[in-house]
Design an enzyme around this catalytic site. Structure first.
Site, short mmCIF file in Angstrom:
data_model
loop_
_atom_site.label_atom_id
_atom_site.label_comp_id
_atom_site.label_asym_id
_atom_site.label_seq_id
_atom_site.Cartn_x
_atom_site.Cartn_y
_atom_site.Cartn_z
N CYS A 89 -10.85 5.93 2.54
CA CYS A 89 -11.12 4.69 2.08
C CYS A 89 -9.78 4.16 1.42
O CYS A 89 -9.45 2.74 1.66
CB CYS A 89 -12.48 4.37 1.35
SG CYS A 89 -12.37 5.13 -0.43
N HIS A 141 -15.32 4.60 -4.13
CA HIS A 141 -15.17 4.19 -2.84
C HIS A 141 -14.99 2.66 -2.67
O HIS A 141 -15.29 1.95 -3.61
CB HIS A 141 -16.56 4.36 -1.80
CG HIS A 141 -16.36 4.01 -0.60
ND1 HIS A 141 -15.55 5.05 0.29
CD2 HIS A 141 -16.91 3.12 0.38
CE1 HIS A 141 -15.75 4.61 1.45
NE2 HIS A 141 -16.57 3.57 1.66
N HIS A 153 -14.63 -0.37 6.05
CA HIS A 153 -14.19 0.70 5.36
C HIS A 153 -14.22 1.99 6.17
O HIS A 153 -14.55 2.03 7.23
CB HIS A 153 -15.30 0.85 4.14
CG HIS A 153 -16.52 1.28 4.48
ND1 HIS A 153 -17.19 2.53 4.09
CD2 HIS A 153 -17.48 0.85 5.36
CE1 HIS A 153 -18.26 2.58 4.70
NE2 HIS A 153 -18.54 1.78 5.52
#
Length: 187
Positions: A89, A141, A153
């Protein structure tokens, strides 16, 4: 010789560029001298609205969005920082900001969460960063907001870069905050 992931990236970037250029060129243009059937007229109205959104969108973040969307389908790799080897990510976010703006961001999502200005969820604009608690710790994240409550993402092992809705309960429950990183001044 171009590798398969690199070729896919080039094709996606070209297709997305054509899409945005087409939307921008059609913005405000009349395509027919005679009245159009109602369904066609509605479709053109929607395209015109898309053109308005495209102009607004492009004013701040088209390079970011195009760069990010060019990564769709790239496989996830923990610690990955290039499309050829795979991206995690934060690797996706770092790569996109570097390619689009020449900006160097920190390596981890937690470190990235301390860059730029904090913004409220209702104030999100395309190109902003959205953070989630996916590993039972804050800011574990990160993704790039695209507009319309969607973000892009690199999800997790076995996954690929993709677009998700922030309205899904999984993401709603784990939302940690958002940051805006301003485009660097031209040198």
């Amino acid at each position: 010789m171009t590798t398969k992931p690199a070729l896919i990236i080039q094709i996606k970037k070209f297709a997305l560029s054509c899409m945005w250029i087409g939307a921008l060129l059609c913005h405000g243009q009349s395509w027919a001298a005679e009245p159009l059937p109602p369904k066609t007229s509605i479709a053109l109205e929607k395209l015109h609205d898309l053109g308005h959104r495209a102009v607004e969108f492009s004013s701040r973040a088209s390079e970011l969005a195009l760069q990010a969307m060019g990564m769709i389908g790239i496989h996830y790799k923990y610690g990955g920082s290039t499309p050829e080897s795979g991206l995690d990510c934060s690797g996706l976010v770092r790569y996109v900001f570097k390619e689009a703006w020449g900006a160097n961001l920190p390596r981890t999502s937690a470190e990235i969460s301390r860059v730029g200005e904090t913004i409220e969820q209702q104030d999100l604009r395309p190109g902003d960063l959205v953070f989630y608690n996916t590993l039972k710790r804050g800011f574990s994240h990160v993704g790039i907001y695209l507009g319309d409550n969607k973000f892009i993402h690199s999800p997790s092992a076995g996954g690929q870069v993709r677009i998700e809705s922030m309205d899904l309960s999984y993401w709603k429950q784990r939302f940690n905050g958002a940051r805006r990183i301003n485009e660097p001044e031209p040198q």
